[in-house]
Structure formats: C-alpha cells, structure tokens
Design a protein around this motif. Structure first.
Motif, PDB file in Angstrom:
ATOM      1  N   PRO A  60      -3.412   8.231  -2.622  1.00  0.00           N
ATOM      2  CA  PRO A  60      -4.355   9.264  -2.163  1.00  0.00           C
ATOM      3  C   PRO A  60      -5.085   9.918  -3.332  1.00  0.00           C
ATOM      4  O   PRO A  60      -4.550  10.012  -4.443  1.00  0.00           O
ATOM      5  N   GLU A  61      -6.275  10.378  -3.059  1.00  0.00           N
ATOM      6  CA  GLU A  61      -7.112  11.003  -4.099  1.00  0.00           C
ATOM      7  C   GLU A  61      -6.419  12.174  -4.756  1.00  0.00           C
ATOM      8  O   GLU A  61      -6.580  12.419  -5.960  1.00  0.00           O
ATOM      9  N   SER A  62      -5.590  12.906  -4.014  1.00  0.00           N
ATOM     10  CA  SER A  62      -4.932  14.091  -4.556  1.00  0.00           C
ATOM     11  C   SER A  62      -3.947  13.754  -5.677  1.00  0.00           C
ATOM     12  O   SER A  62      -3.611  14.613  -6.493  1.00  0.00           O
ATOM     13  N   LEU A  63      -3.479  12.504  -5.748  1.00  0.00           N
ATOM     14  CA  LEU A  63      -2.499  12.100  -6.758  1.00  0.00           C
ATOM     15  C   LEU A  63      -3.132  11.404  -7.957  1.00  0.00           C
ATOM     16  O   LEU A  63      -2.448  11.163  -8.955  1.00  0.00           O
ATOM     17  N   MET A  64      -4.408  11.049  -7.878  1.00  0.00           N
ATOM     18  CA  MET A  64      -5.057  10.284  -8.952  1.00  0.00           C
ATOM     19  C   MET A  64      -6.433  10.877  -9.240  1.00  0.00           C
ATOM     20  O   MET A  64      -7.468  10.318  -8.886  1.00  0.00           O
ATOM     21  N   ALA A  65      -6.444  12.025  -9.914  1.00  0.00           N
ATOM     22  CA  ALA A  65      -7.689  12.777 -10.101  1.00  0.00           C
ATOM     23  C   ALA A  65      -8.676  12.106 -11.041  1.00  0.00           C
ATOM     24  O   ALA A  65      -9.852  12.485 -11.077  1.00  0.00           O
ATOM     25  N   LEU A  66      -8.235  11.120 -11.835  1.00  0.00           N
ATOM     26  CA  LEU A  66      -9.134  10.457 -12.776  1.00  0.00           C
ATOM     27  C   LEU A  66      -9.518   9.051 -12.316  1.00  0.00           C
ATOM     28  O   LEU A  66     -10.154   8.298 -13.054  1.00  0.00           O
ATOM     29  N   ALA A  67      -9.123   8.711 -11.083  1.00  0.00           N
ATOM     30  CA  ALA A  67      -9.369   7.362 -10.564  1.00  0.00           C
ATOM     31  C   ALA A  67     -10.610   7.326  -9.676  1.00  0.00           C
ATOM     32  O   ALA A  67     -10.996   8.322  -9.050  1.00  0.00           O
TER      33      ALA A  67
ATOM     34  N   VAL B 201       1.871  15.339   5.141  1.00  0.00           N
ATOM     35  CA  VAL B 201       2.590  16.060   4.091  1.00  0.00           C
ATOM     36  C   VAL B 201       1.605  16.876   3.283  1.00  0.00           C
ATOM     37  O   VAL B 201       0.508  16.396   2.945  1.00  0.00           O
ATOM     38  N   ASN B 202       1.971  18.105   2.978  1.00  0.00           N
ATOM     39  CA  ASN B 202       1.113  18.966   2.166  1.00  0.00           C
ATOM     40  C   ASN B 202       0.783  18.265   0.855  1.00  0.00           C
ATOM     41  O   ASN B 202       1.661  17.723   0.194  1.00  0.00           O
ATOM     42  N   ALA B 203      -0.485  18.287   0.461  1.00  0.00           N
ATOM     43  CA  ALA B 203      -0.925  17.570  -0.743  1.00  0.00           C
ATOM     44  C   ALA B 203      -0.158  18.011  -1.983  1.00  0.00           C
ATOM     45  O   ALA B 203       0.122  17.192  -2.871  1.00  0.00           O
ATOM     46  N   SER B 204       0.205  19.274  -2.043  1.00  0.00           N
ATOM     47  CA  SER B 204       0.921  19.781  -3.216  1.00  0.00           C
ATOM     48  C   SER B 204       2.364  19.287  -3.266  1.00  0.00           C
ATOM     49  O   SER B 204       3.002  19.323  -4.317  1.00  0.00           O
ATOM     50  N   ASP B 205       2.890  18.814  -2.132  1.00  0.00           N
ATOM     51  CA  ASP B 205       4.271  18.323  -2.071  1.00  0.00           C
ATOM     52  C   ASP B 205       4.362  16.804  -2.088  1.00  0.00           C
ATOM     53  O   ASP B 205       5.456  16.242  -2.212  1.00  0.00           O
ATOM     54  N   LEU B 206       3.223  16.147  -1.960  1.00  0.00           N
ATOM     55  CA  LEU B 206       3.211  14.695  -1.749  1.00  0.00           C
ATOM     56  C   LEU B 206       3.857  13.932  -2.904  1.00  0.00           C
ATOM     57  O   LEU B 206       4.671  13.024  -2.696  1.00  0.00           O
ATOM     58  N   ASP B 207       3.515  14.292  -4.125  1.00  0.00           N
ATOM     59  CA  ASP B 207       4.053  13.591  -5.297  1.00  0.00           C
ATOM     60  C   ASP B 207       5.566  13.744  -5.370  1.00  0.00           C
ATOM     61  O   ASP B 207       6.287  12.779  -5.651  1.00  0.00           O
ATOM     62  N   GLU B 208       6.061  14.944  -5.108  1.00  0.00           N
ATOM     63  CA  GLU B 208       7.498  15.200  -5.179  1.00  0.00           C
ATOM     64  C   GLU B 208       8.250  14.426  -4.111  1.00  0.00           C
ATOM     65  O   GLU B 208       9.329  13.869  -4.368  1.00  0.00           O
ATOM     66  N   VAL B 209       7.699  14.356  -2.907  1.00  0.00           N
ATOM     67  CA  VAL B 209       8.346  13.596  -1.820  1.00  0.00           C
ATOM     68  C   VAL B 209       8.399  12.120  -2.184  1.00  0.00           C
ATOM     69  O   VAL B 209       9.420  11.448  -1.993  1.00  0.00           O
ATOM     70  N   PHE B 210       7.296  11.609  -2.740  1.00  0.00           N
ATOM     71  CA  PHE B 210       7.266  10.201  -3.134  1.00  0.00           C
ATOM     72  C   PHE B 210       8.319   9.905  -4.192  1.00  0.00           C
ATOM     73  O   PHE B 210       9.056   8.914  -4.096  1.00  0.00           O
ATOM     74  N   LYS B 211       8.408  10.771  -5.201  1.00  0.00           N
ATOM     75  CA  LYS B 211       9.348  10.548  -6.295  1.00  0.00           C
ATOM     76  C   LYS B 211      10.807  10.630  -5.846  1.00  0.00           C
ATOM     77  O   LYS B 211      11.663   9.912  -6.375  1.00  0.00           O
ATOM     78  N   LYS B 212      11.090  11.499  -4.891  1.00  0.00           N
ATOM     79  CA  LYS B 212      12.482  11.709  -4.487  1.00  0.00           C
ATOM     80  C   LYS B 212      12.919  10.804  -3.342  1.00  0.00           C
ATOM     81  O   LYS B 212      14.065  10.342  -3.312  1.00  0.00           O
ATOM     82  N   GLU B 213      12.037  10.523  -2.405  1.00  0.00           N
ATOM     83  CA  GLU B 213      12.446   9.822  -1.193  1.00  0.00           C
ATOM     84  C   GLU B 213      11.990   8.366  -1.129  1.00  0.00           C
ATOM     85  O   GLU B 213      12.581   7.563  -0.406  1.00  0.00           O
TER      86      GLU B 213
ATOM     87  N   LYS C 295       0.827  -1.200   0.000  1.00  0.00           N
ATOM     88  CA  LYS C 295       0.000   0.000   0.000  1.00  0.00           C
ATOM     89  C   LYS C 295       0.865   1.254   0.000  1.00  0.00           C
ATOM     90  O   LYS C 295       1.943   1.288   0.599  1.00  0.00           O
ATOM     91  N   PHE C 296       0.357   2.293  -0.656  1.00  0.00           N
ATOM     92  CA  PHE C 296       1.083   3.562  -0.736  1.00  0.00           C
ATOM     93  C   PHE C 296       1.441   4.065   0.658  1.00  0.00           C
ATOM     94  O   PHE C 296       2.583   4.488   0.903  1.00  0.00           O
ATOM     95  N   ALA C 297       0.489   4.038   1.571  1.00  0.00           N
ATOM     96  CA  ALA C 297       0.735   4.573   2.913  1.00  0.00           C
ATOM     97  C   ALA C 297       1.889   3.845   3.598  1.00  0.00           C
ATOM     98  O   ALA C 297       2.729   4.472   4.267  1.00  0.00           O
ATOM     99  N   ASP C 298       1.940   2.526   3.436  1.00  0.00           N
ATOM    100  CA  ASP C 298       2.970   1.737   4.111  1.00  0.00           C
ATOM    101  C   ASP C 298       4.357   1.981   3.526  1.00  0.00           C
ATOM    102  O   ASP C 298       5.332   2.161   4.264  1.00  0.00           O
ATOM    103  N   ILE C 299       4.461   1.997   2.195  1.00  0.00           N
ATOM    104  CA  ILE C 299       5.776   2.186   1.570  1.00  0.00           C
ATOM    105  C   ILE C 299       6.256   3.628   1.763  1.00  0.00           C
ATOM    106  O   ILE C 299       7.455   3.886   1.897  1.00  0.00           O
ATOM    107  N   PHE C 300       5.314   4.575   1.829  1.00  0.00           N
ATOM    108  CA  PHE C 300       5.680   5.978   2.061  1.00  0.00           C
ATOM    109  C   PHE C 300       6.272   6.130   3.451  1.00  0.00           C
ATOM    110  O   PHE C 300       7.309   6.781   3.630  1.00  0.00           O
TER     111      PHE C 300
END
Length: 445
Positions: free
Chosen positions: A335-342, A308-320, A292-297
């Motif tokens: 999270p819903e904030s990262l998959m707007a068409l899902a 984590v601020n929703a606007s920073d979440l994708d960048e943190v995931f990609k880098k860390e 799950k995303f939450a666990d690996i994050f």
C-alpha cells in the motif's frame, strides 16, 4: 587469582628482557604461513627445508628436556613446535618463561614425530610478543554470550566457528561488489553526516558540528543522495556502507548496521526483482516465490489490510504476517502508506510498484520503482513533515534540496536496499545479527 597470574607473567617478561631479549620487536621473519607449511609439508620435510613461522602459542607442554607447543596464525592452521634442550641454546630461558598466548618466531626443519604429529624442530625460537594476561580456558555457551561480544578479539581467537562466519561475511560482500561491478554499476560514497535525515522511517542520531555551529544527523539511509546521482546522469550506482538508526536492539536490529543500496535508471521493480534473484540466489537457495501484499496479509492475519488503520498496518504486518513467511518470497505491491518513496501502481493508485524479499520471517531486501514525480513527492514529504511536527520522531523530513533536484528530472528508475547483516545471518545460520557484526552495539559496562 588473575592478578597473581598477571604478576607472574610480568616477572617472566622482565626475566627475558634481563637476558637482553626484546620481547616486542618491530620486525620478525616469516617464510611461510602455517597453513602453507602444512599443505606443503611432504615436500618441505623431505628436503629438510628450513622454514620460519610466526604465530601465537595455543598449547604448551613441558617434559624434562623437551617441550611441545601448538602454534597457530591467521591462516587458520596449527602446527606443533618441538623444543629440545640439546638443540636449542636458549631452551632453559624459554622453558621457564614461555606461556600460552605468547607470540613467537620459530625456525627449523619440518618433521613428523613418532606419533605422526606434523611438527617443526625449533633451531631458533624467540618471543616476539609476551602476553601478560592469560587467555580464558573456556569461552563459549550462553552464559558468556555478552562477554563474547564485548571481547570479540577473544571470541575470534578461541571460537573457530565465529571466525568462519565473519570471514564468510567478507566473502559475501566482496562477491556482491564484484557482481555489481561486472553488471556496470559504479560504487560511490555519499554523506554519513546529513543536515536532514531521509530515505527511511526511523529515528536518527543527532550530533553537532562545532565549527559550523550546525546540527547534523547520522544517516538513516543513503537513498536521497544516491537518487541525486541518477539526476546527475549516473545511471547505475550502488553504495555499501553504514547507516544508523536510534532504535531498539533485537535479533534483527543493531543501531549501526551495514546495507547495500542500488539505483538503476530505466529499470522498474519487476526487472529489479529478477536481478535480485540473480544476485542472491547463490546465497539463498530453494524455491523462490511471489505473492501480493494483500493476499499474504489476508492469509496470515485473517484481515483485509484496507480495514486496518494505516498507522497500524506496518506493525500488524511485522508481527502477524512476516514471521510466518519462511521460504524466499517476494511480497509485492505494498500500500502507498507503507512506501512513501515508491511509484504508484499503474493499475491501482492505492498500491505501489514495490517488493520485499522475506526469508525466515526476516526482511532481507526492499525495492521499488522510484517515485520521480516532483509534485507528488513534495506532497508526500509535506505529509511526513506534518507527522514529524506532530510528534512522530521516526517520520521522514521534507528535504527541499532533494525536491529541487527532483524538479530537474530524474529518469524512470528502480532501487533497492539489502540488509547485509541480515543476509549474512541467514546464510551462516546465525542466531542474530550480533553474531555476524564484529563489534555490535552494547550497553557500556
């Protein structure tokens, strides 16, 4: 120095033409590919069959009344040509005017030299393309890497490994296409020029259509058009093609890239993950896992993603987080904030029924159960349009035509996108996607 060599070759071209020879003929004769001649060498040489071969000279050695040349063609094999003054009427003209890089047509029987070299005894030989610019003697190494991409034709000619990887790319794409066709999917084509770019979060390239006097955008994804086909009753569709994103260039990104997008009515993201593994397991071996995303994050960043601020979440995931995922792993329930068409997760409405397949720190596949609630989709698009108007040039736009189509009803569906360039880079162990794109984007000289 180079100019002198070119002048010398042009003189040789003139010399051959003065002898009445056409060094750029429209038609040539070929009975065998070099690879086939080599494969059937025993039978052909035993029968003294006259064969006709064509290709480029990659080696040339002259020893008095005999010359030896290495002939290669697109089959990937080489064979030696033996030119003997006693057996070739135009030997002297060829000896004086042949160069490495020339294309020739040669005919004669196959035989082995005293050293055991598989060869063709030239009974006739003519130049069919006179090369007026010499091939480089060395064409590899880090110092030449950008020049290799700029002059990919030389890279393919002189680096067998590069050619092999790019041929492998074609085989992978064809294999996937065949597999999808056998599974009942219909291959389609959707517009590359779009009035409204959508289907992904990315900055588009903009152009202008003069006749219509309207701005268009090169597509950043084909997603919204493929979903229109689901609405129209096509239940299994896919498209392999180019998309364009006006973004940076690095190991995993090229502004012009190839993707496969697939949409499947009456399927969900769990079934699509099983299908993804079935489709790609042959290319990506090893033990596949799911987390799950939450666990690996939390594991790799040490943070609760909700903090984590929703606007920073994708960048943190990609880098860390993502760079630390090496083995084939489905990361699910973003999270819903990262998959707007899902589609939202039934058990937790803050999550989506979504997944990414990550290998060696690279996202290869993204998929999800598709959002088909027209009211919620409108809310999502209006939020994204607001972000765009506030200055976020990567935010998706509100597409009224798509929203209208969605109001007619889209069946429960799942869809995915596969980055073909990234997949091939993983399979061929290429250092970057540039290696397996024939002509990657470069800054003009």
């Amino acid at each position: 120095m180079l100019e002198d060599l070119i002048k010398e070759r042009l003189k040789k071209k003139d010399a051959l033409e003065k002898l009445g020879l056409n060094v750029y003929p429209a038609r040539v004769k070929r009975s065998h590919l070099v690879a086939h001649a080599v494969k059937d060498f025993a039978a052909l040489s035993k029968k003294k069959t006259k064969v006709w071969l064509t290709g480029r000279l990659l080696g040339l050695r002259v020893q008095g009344g005999v010359a030896f040349a290495d002939l290669a063609d697109g089959s990937g094999a080489k064979i030696q040509i033996v030119l003997a003054k006693a057996k070739l009427p135009n030997f002297q003209a060829l000896k004086d005017n042949l160069d490495i890089g020339d294309f020739v047509e040669v005919s004669g029987p196959l035989f082995k030299t005293k050293k055991g070299e598989r060869s063709i005894e030239a009974k006739t030989l003519r130049v069919i393309v006179k090369s007026v610019r010499p091939l480089p003697s060395v064409w590899h190494g880090l110092s030449d890497i950008e020049e290799r991409f700029r002059k990919r034709y030389l890279d393919l000619l002189l680096n067998a490994d590069v050619k092999s990887k790019l041929q492998k790319r074609s085989q992978i794409v064809q294999d996937i296409r065949n597999s999808l066709t056998l599974e009942g999917f219909l291959e389609v084509e959707t517009p590359s020029l779009q009035a409204i770019p959508g289907g992904a979060k990315a900055r588009p390239f903009k152009t202008h259509h003069n006749a219509l006097d309207v701005d268009f955008y090169l597509r950043i994804a084909p997603e919204l058009y493929l979903k229109r086909l689901l609405i129209g009753g096509m239940e299994r569709v896919f498209e392999i093609g180019k998309s364009f994103r006006n973004e940076g260039i690095d190991r995993d990104h090229n502004p012009e890239f190839t993707s496969l997008e697939l949409y499947w009515a009456y399927q969900d993201y769990t079934g699509l993950m099983k299908f993804t593994q079935k489709l790609l397991k042959k290319f990506i071996p090893g033990k596949w896992s799911m987390v799950k995303f939450a666990d690996i994050f939390k594991k790799h960043s040490g943070k609760d993603y909700k903090q984590v601020n929703a606007s920073d979440l994708d960048e943190v995931f990609k880098k860390e987080v993502r760079p630390k995922i090496v083995e084939p792993t489905f990361v699910i329930d973003y999270p819903e904030s990262l998959m707007a068409l899902a589609k939202l997760h039934e058990k937790d409405r803050s999550l989506t029924e979504s997944f990414q397949l990550i290998v060696n720190g690279v996202e290869i596949v993204k998929g999800f159960s598709e959002l088909n609630d027209p009211v919620f989709q409108r809310d999502q698009m209006e939020r994204q349009e607001k972000d765009f108007r506030a200055g976020d040039e990567e935010s998706s736009r509100k597409d009224e035509d798509f929203l209208e189509a969605l109001e007619y009803g889209m069946p429960p569906s799942a869809g995915l996108g596969i980055g073909i360039d990234r997949l091939v880079a993983i399979v061929t162990k290429a250092h970057a996607v540039k290696e397996i794109i024939l002509f990657p984007t470069l800054r003009p000289k």
